[in-house]
Design a protein around this motif. Structure first.
Motif, short mmCIF file in Angstrom:
data_model
loop_
_atom_site.label_atom_id
_atom_site.label_comp_id
_atom_site.label_asym_id
_atom_site.label_seq_id
_atom_site.Cartn_x
_atom_site.Cartn_y
_atom_site.Cartn_z
N HIS A 390 23.77 8.19 -33.03
CA HIS A 390 23.10 9.06 -34.00
C HIS A 390 21.60 9.05 -33.72
CE1 HIS A 390 26.91 8.85 -36.15
NE2 HIS A 390 26.83 7.53 -36.08
N SER A 391 21.06 10.23 -33.41
CA SER A 391 19.64 10.32 -33.04
C SER A 391 19.05 11.64 -33.52
CB SER A 391 19.50 10.21 -31.51
OG SER A 391 18.17 10.42 -31.10
N ASN A 392 17.99 11.56 -34.34
CA ASN A 392 17.28 12.76 -34.81
C ASN A 392 18.24 13.77 -35.46
OD1 ASN A 392 14.81 11.77 -33.83
ND2 ASN A 392 15.21 12.62 -31.79
N ASP A 393 19.08 13.25 -36.35
CA ASP A 393 20.03 14.09 -37.09
C ASP A 393 21.07 14.76 -36.20
OD1 ASP A 393 18.71 13.55 -39.53
OD2 ASP A 393 17.28 15.18 -39.15
N GLU A 394 21.23 14.27 -35.00
CA GLU A 394 22.25 14.78 -34.08
C GLU A 394 23.15 13.62 -33.65
OE1 GLU A 394 22.78 17.86 -33.16
OE2 GLU A 394 20.99 18.82 -33.99
N ASP A 395 24.40 13.95 -33.30
CA ASP A 395 25.34 12.95 -32.79
C ASP A 395 25.63 13.23 -31.32
OD1 ASP A 395 25.47 11.80 -35.27
OD2 ASP A 395 27.35 12.79 -35.85
N TYR A 396 25.55 12.16 -30.50
CA TYR A 396 25.80 12.31 -29.07
C TYR A 396 26.94 11.38 -28.65
CZ TYR A 396 21.27 14.60 -29.26
OH TYR A 396 20.23 15.44 -29.58
N GLN A 397 27.83 11.92 -27.85
CA GLN A 397 28.98 11.14 -27.40
C GLN A 397 28.71 10.52 -26.04
OE1 GLN A 397 33.19 12.53 -27.93
NE2 GLN A 397 33.21 12.48 -25.69
N VAL A 398 28.87 9.22 -25.97
CA VAL A 398 28.66 8.47 -24.72
C VAL A 398 29.99 7.87 -24.28
CG1 VAL A 398 27.56 6.46 -23.66
CG2 VAL A 398 26.25 7.96 -25.19
N ARG A 399 30.31 8.04 -23.00
CA ARG A 399 31.51 7.42 -22.42
C ARG A 399 31.10 6.50 -21.29
NH1 ARG A 399 36.54 8.78 -22.98
NH2 ARG A 399 36.97 8.57 -20.74
N LEU A 400 31.63 5.27 -21.32
CA LEU A 400 31.39 4.29 -20.26
C LEU A 400 32.75 3.81 -19.77
CD1 LEU A 400 28.54 2.11 -21.83
CD2 LEU A 400 28.30 4.09 -20.33
N VAL A 401 33.06 4.14 -18.53
CA VAL A 401 34.36 3.79 -17.96
C VAL A 401 34.14 3.03 -16.66
CG1 VAL A 401 36.56 4.65 -17.10
CG2 VAL A 401 35.38 5.88 -18.95
N ARG A 402 34.76 1.86 -16.54
CA ARG A 402 34.63 1.06 -15.33
C ARG A 402 35.69 1.50 -14.32
NH1 ARG A 402 31.55 -3.06 -14.42
NH2 ARG A 402 31.15 -3.44 -16.64
N GLN A 403 35.22 1.93 -13.14
CA GLN A 403 36.11 2.35 -12.07
C GLN A 403 35.72 1.65 -10.78
OE1 GLN A 403 35.81 6.62 -11.84
NE2 GLN A 403 36.83 6.97 -13.81
N ASN A 404 36.68 0.94 -10.20
CA ASN A 404 36.43 0.22 -8.94
C ASN A 404 35.20 -0.69 -9.06
OD1 ASN A 404 38.60 1.59 -7.70
ND2 ASN A 404 37.24 3.33 -7.21
N ASN A 405 35.14 -1.42 -10.17
CA ASN A 405 34.07 -2.38 -10.42
C ASN A 405 32.70 -1.74 -10.58
OD1 ASN A 405 33.65 -5.11 -11.00
ND2 ASN A 405 32.73 -5.48 -8.99
#
Length: 441
Positions: A390-405
């Motif tokens: 949640h930043s400056n009245d906006e919502d941002y989607q973050v994805r973190l996926v581990r692939q091959n280390n």
């Protein structure tokens, strides 16, 4: 007359024994005086030039590091799009090189004097109490006909370069040599370079049977250079060049590049950003490496062992600190962002330069990291790989996926959509990494 000197004054210096007001790094003769003089002039040309919209400026203050077996002088152009490093090797001097880091000034008087140095002259250097004193002795028929004196003002470390030094180090670790041209072929390439004020020209630099050619398309054996005019300062050394080695990112993609010049007793490296309008201070290459919580403590441990080394042995460093490779890499990144480490692509190793301590520099020089810390308390985790920031009245989607280390990061903000990860992660990705203590292995 024998006490006459062409003097380049130094500020106080950092040495393995701490700050010394009257440093003593080297005393002896340059075995290739004209090459040394021309190299210093190249550095002065570069640091006084803005390459995007060429406008001369009064900046001529390289960082000088003495590292036992060589002296390194480093500068950035006024626009931060060109970095130049002069490695003066022990075989180019008759004298002993000690250890320490300081800053020097190359003013108009010194430039004029360096222009008069020829290969038959003697050039005595005394880097110490009176600064970098270069006694220029002109001879004719074995008789001394001139000894000139110029004294330059002491200068302080250029704070504006620290951030750029950190980003540059990370980029240089990813550089790979592509091809080398020698002798007349190298000199011809330099002779044909556009002038510094020429229209900006981009081209693939391709090796050929006749040396080097410029082409509109390249392959795995060529290097893309945007802004060929940014190499124009090398024309001062055209007749002294033994070979040129061209570097690009080991991934093969277009981006920053390097040209390494081999000279008698020295190497000169010019590193260019992907575009003339880009500066190294804005790259953000080290941001992900600064996230781990133990970073500062590990960096302090590593720093306590470094002694102005010209080559850092990572295995030996790991043995002495009992840190694994991942933590060593992260600690080195932390030191690099403070300007205390460089990377020599020729030697394929880090080197140590000590600069004044500033515990707030990492945050101060990286506003995205500062913004990320402010967002840590405004994050909701959706599942194992997804977070909402949640930043400056906006919502941002973050994805973190581990692939091959390796960690693959994504965000739906405009920064990520425009730059992906080419300039480092956005503040939303950084915030999640800080909160979860997740970073790339």
């Amino acid at each position: 007359m024998t006490n006459g000197a062409l003097a380049l004054a130094l500020s106080s210096a950092l040495t393995p024994n701490g700050i010394i007001d009257n440093p003593q790094f080297f005393t002896g003769y340059a075995l290739y005086p004209q090459i040394l003089a021309r190299c210093l002039l190249v550095l002065a040309d570069i640091t006084a030039t803005r390459y995007f919209k060429p406008v001369p400026v009064a900046l001529r203050d390289p960082i000088l590091s003495a590292q036992g077996d060589q002296l390194r002088a480093e500068v950035f152009s006024a626009c931060n799009s060109v970095y130049a490093r002069l490695d003066l090797l022990q075989q180019g001097f008759d004298g002993q090189i000690l250890r320490g880091t300081t800053n020097v000034d190359i003013g108009l008087g010194l430039r004029q004097a360096l222009n008069q140095v020829n290969s038959k002259d003697k050039l005595h250097l005394n880097i110490g109490e009176q600064g970098l004193a270069t006694r220029h002795i002109q001879q004719q028929d074995h008789d001394v006909i001139s000894i000139k004196t110029v004294v330059e003002r002491p200068v302080e470390m250029p704070d504006r370069w620290i951030r750029a030094l950190g980003n540059l180090t990370e980029i240089h670790t990813k550089m790979a040599a592509v091809f080398t041209v020698a002798g007349i072929h190298a000199q011809t390439f330099i002779a044909r370079l556009p002038a510094v004020t020429s229209k900006q020209q981009a081209s693939w630099v391709v090796p050929s049977n006749t040396g080097v050619k410029l082409a509109s398309q390249g392959d795995i054996n060529s290097v893309y250079i945007s802004g060929l005019h940014r190499l124009s300062a090398l024309k001062r050394l055209m007749t002294n060049i033994k070979s040129l080695t061209f570097y690009r990112l080991e991934s093969g993609e277009q981006g920053p590049c390097m040209v390494e010049v081999a000279l008698d007793g020295a190497r000169l490296t010019l590193s260019l950003t992907a575009q003339p309008w880009q500066g190294y201070s804005g790259e953000g290459a080290l941001l992900e490496s600064l996230v781990p919580k133990q970073q500062l403590q590990n960096a302090q441990l590593v720093q306590s062992i470094l002694q102005f080394d010209s080559q850092i042995d990572l295995a030996q460093l790991s043995s002495k600190t009992h840190l694994d490779a991942r933590n060593i890499d992260s600690a080195l990144a932390y030191l690099a962002v403070s300007g205390k480490l460089g990377f020599d692509a020729y030697q394929k190793s880090y080197f140590h330069r000590q600069l004044p301590e500033d515990p707030n520099r990492v945050i101060k020089d990286n506003p995205r990291l500062k913004s990320a810390y402010k967002l840590v308390e405004f994050i909701d985790q959706i599942d194992e790989t997804t977070w909402i920031v949640h930043s400056n009245d906006e919502d941002y989607q973050v994805r973190l996926v581990r692939q091959n280390n390796e960690m693959v990061s994504q965000c739906n903000c405009s920064w990520y959509l425009n730059h992906q990860l080419k300039k480092g992660p956005c503040k939303h990705i950084l915030a999640v990494q800080i909160k979860e203590n997740i970073y790339e292995c």
